[in-house]
Design a protein around this motif. Structure first.
Motif, short mmCIF file in Angstrom:
data_model
loop_
_atom_site.label_atom_id
_atom_site.label_comp_id
_atom_site.label_asym_id
_atom_site.label_seq_id
_atom_site.Cartn_x
_atom_site.Cartn_y
_atom_site.Cartn_z
N ARG A 189 -3.87 -4.17 2.74
CA ARG A 189 -5.35 -5.08 2.49
C ARG A 189 -6.17 -4.07 1.62
NH1 ARG A 189 -4.25 -3.44 8.41
NH2 ARG A 189 -5.68 -1.61 7.80
N GLY A 190 -6.04 -3.54 1.06
CA GLY A 190 -6.82 -2.77 -0.69
C GLY A 190 -8.02 -2.19 -0.23
N GLU A 191 -7.17 -0.81 0.68
CA GLU A 191 -8.10 -0.51 1.41
C GLU A 191 -8.68 0.81 0.88
OE1 GLU A 191 -7.56 0.11 6.02
OE2 GLU A 191 -8.07 -2.09 6.38
N VAL A 192 -7.25 1.11 -0.05
CA VAL A 192 -7.21 2.39 -0.59
C VAL A 192 -7.09 2.38 -2.19
CG1 VAL A 192 -6.74 4.27 1.27
CG2 VAL A 192 -4.82 2.59 -0.33
N ASP A 193 -7.81 3.24 -3.22
CA ASP A 193 -7.42 3.23 -4.34
C ASP A 193 -5.47 3.98 -4.70
OD1 ASP A 193 -9.89 1.75 -5.24
OD2 ASP A 193 -10.89 3.13 -4.86
N THR A 194 -4.93 2.73 -5.49
CA THR A 194 -3.39 2.95 -5.37
C THR A 194 -2.93 2.96 -6.96
OG1 THR A 194 -3.26 3.35 -3.24
CG2 THR A 194 -1.46 4.07 -4.32
N TYR A 195 -3.12 2.00 -6.81
CA TYR A 195 -3.42 1.22 -8.31
C TYR A 195 -4.15 0.66 -9.23
CZ TYR A 195 0.86 0.90 -5.60
OH TYR A 195 2.29 1.99 -4.63
N ALA A 196 -4.12 0.23 -9.89
CA ALA A 196 -5.10 -0.38 -11.00
C ALA A 196 -6.14 -0.82 -10.16
CB ALA A 196 -5.20 -0.74 -11.94
N ARG A 197 -5.72 -1.65 -9.22
CA ARG A 197 -6.52 -2.70 -8.46
C ARG A 197 -6.46 -2.83 -6.96
NH1 ARG A 197 -6.06 -8.70 -10.22
NH2 ARG A 197 -4.74 -7.91 -11.51
N ARG A 198 -7.04 -3.40 -6.10
CA ARG A 198 -7.23 -3.21 -4.90
C ARG A 198 -6.29 -4.13 -4.38
NH1 ARG A 198 -11.11 0.33 -1.41
NH2 ARG A 198 -11.76 1.72 -2.55
N GLY A 199 -5.57 -4.43 -3.05
CA GLY A 199 -4.74 -5.96 -2.32
C GLY A 199 -3.48 -6.02 -2.52
N HIS A 200 -3.49 -6.80 -2.58
CA HIS A 200 -2.03 -7.74 -2.32
C HIS A 200 -1.54 -8.63 -3.38
CE1 HIS A 200 -3.22 -9.02 1.35
NE2 HIS A 200 -2.53 -10.19 0.77
N ILE A 201 -0.23 -9.33 -3.70
CA ILE A 201 -0.08 -10.81 -3.77
C ILE A 201 0.16 -11.77 -3.34
CG2 ILE A 201 1.86 -11.93 -5.22
CD1 ILE A 201 3.06 -9.19 -6.11
N PRO A 202 -1.27 -12.81 -3.78
CA PRO A 202 -1.55 -13.46 -2.55
C PRO A 202 -0.02 -14.42 -1.92
CG PRO A 202 -2.73 -14.06 -4.64
CD PRO A 202 -1.59 -12.80 -5.15
N GLY A 203 -0.65 -14.69 -1.21
CA GLY A 203 0.45 -15.14 0.04
C GLY A 203 1.79 -14.03 0.36
N SER A 204 1.33 -13.11 0.02
CA SER A 204 2.88 -12.15 0.27
C SER A 204 2.59 -11.48 1.57
CB SER A 204 2.74 -10.84 -0.43
OG SER A 204 1.40 -10.00 -0.64
N ILE A 205 3.55 -11.62 2.89
CA ILE A 205 3.30 -11.04 4.04
C ILE A 205 3.58 -9.22 3.96
CG2 ILE A 205 3.64 -12.79 5.72
CD1 ILE A 205 6.28 -11.64 5.69
N ASN A 206 3.21 -8.77 4.80
CA ASN A 206 2.79 -6.91 4.84
C ASN A 206 4.09 -6.63 5.79
OD1 ASN A 206 1.06 -4.43 6.26
ND2 ASN A 206 2.94 -4.80 4.25
N LEU A 207 5.38 -6.02 5.71
CA LEU A 207 6.59 -5.00 6.61
C LEU A 207 6.34 -3.77 5.92
CD1 LEU A 207 9.38 -6.82 8.03
CD2 LEU A 207 9.81 -4.24 7.52
N PRO A 208 5.57 -3.34 6.17
CA PRO A 208 5.82 -0.79 5.86
C PRO A 208 7.37 -0.52 6.66
CG PRO A 208 3.98 -1.66 6.91
CD PRO A 208 5.03 -3.13 7.29
#
Length: 292
Positions: A189-208
């Protein structure tokens, strides 16, 4: 004719087959220690392999021998010739049966499982639960490092199992492709700073990916449970292509492997994943919940 090797075996299967001719057992561990500040710095698992491993197991260094030395991102798939030479030196090749495990969460093992299949070697399986499950069952470990018997690796690369950054960017508007982000929900969801920028690739679903394992044993949840979850997410639709991604192309293979267990063996992995995508400021990222 022997039955086809399943995508996963348990510790009792391996214990019974450990002395089989042509069996090659491989520890594929890397480590990602949590930093106090700054970026993650990956480490080879060679030092933790040496004092304690399954008898007869060899070590595959995914960070060095099986990675592109010229890539800015760790674990990038090398050219086929480099991979074939490294695999053959370990005794992986024509006539071999390969069982891969790792020392903790299982995703280094599934990374090597995926990589072998990508390079055209199919007679490979993953040890469910890895070294922790082997030890929990009371089976022996050793510090004796075996000498491999080299083989010729003659696999032919399967490009349909791999995606580059450019290929992902070109498929963003393709309704026949499902992009699956396997990271935890806050990172997605982009709530944490893990990579150079927050978030996910547009259109992608989440399945941890960690949701697929039993937290007490580290083994995968029952296959039928996984099947129902994948069906609900639309990942078993044969008319659509499934591509998984994560932070650096490792955990993504865990979902690809679980999908193979329920019959979906054609899942592709975005090798560079968020490390490569977020490092390109011209490429879009979005925040918020999954579109499904």
């Amino acid at each position: 004719m022997a039955p086809p090797l399943p995508s996963q075996v348990d510790v009792e299967w391996l214990h019974q087959h450990l002395d089989d001719a042509d069996l090659v057992v491989v520890d594929a561990t890397n480590h990602l220690p949590v930093p106090t500040d700054g970026p993650y710095v990956p480490e080879s698992g060679a030092e933790t392999y040496r004092p304690e491993h399954i008898p007869g197991a060899l070590f595959a260094d995914l960070l060095v021998a099986f990675a592109d030395p010229d890539s800015p991102e760790p674990w990038t798939a090398p050219d086929h010739e480099r991979f074939a030479a490294a695999a053959g030196a370990l005794g992986i090749g024509d006539g071999a049966t390969v069982v891969v495990y790792d020392q903790h969460d299982g995703f280094w093992a599934t990374r090597f499982w995926w990589h072998l299949r990508y390079e055209g070697f199919e007679n490979v399986t993953v040890l469910d639960g890895g070294l922790p499950a082997w030890k929990a069952a009371g089976h022996q470990v050793t510090d004796v490092v075996p000498v491999p018997t080299p083989r010729t690796f003659t696999g032919t690369r399967r490009p349909e199992l791999f995606r580059s950054t450019e290929e992902i960017a070109a498929s963003l508007d393709n309704e026949n492709t499902i992009l699956v982000n396997v990271l935890d929900e806050p990172t997605y969801r982009g709530e944490v700073d893990t990579y150079a920028r927050r978030g996910h690739i547009p259109g992608s679903i989440n399945l941890p990916v960690f949701s697929l394992r039993d937290p007490d044993t580290g083994t995968l949840r029952p296959t039928e449970e996984l099947r129902r979850e994948f069906e609900a997410a639309g990942l078993l639709d044969d008319d659509r292509t499934v591509v998984t991604y994560c932070g650096g192309g490792i955990a993504a293979t865990g979902v690809a492997h679980a999908l193979a267990l329920v019959g979906r063996e054609d899942v592709a992995v975005y090798d560079g994943s968020m490390t490569a995508w977020a490092g390109r400021p011209e490429l879009p990222l979005v925040t918020g919940d999954s579109p499904r």
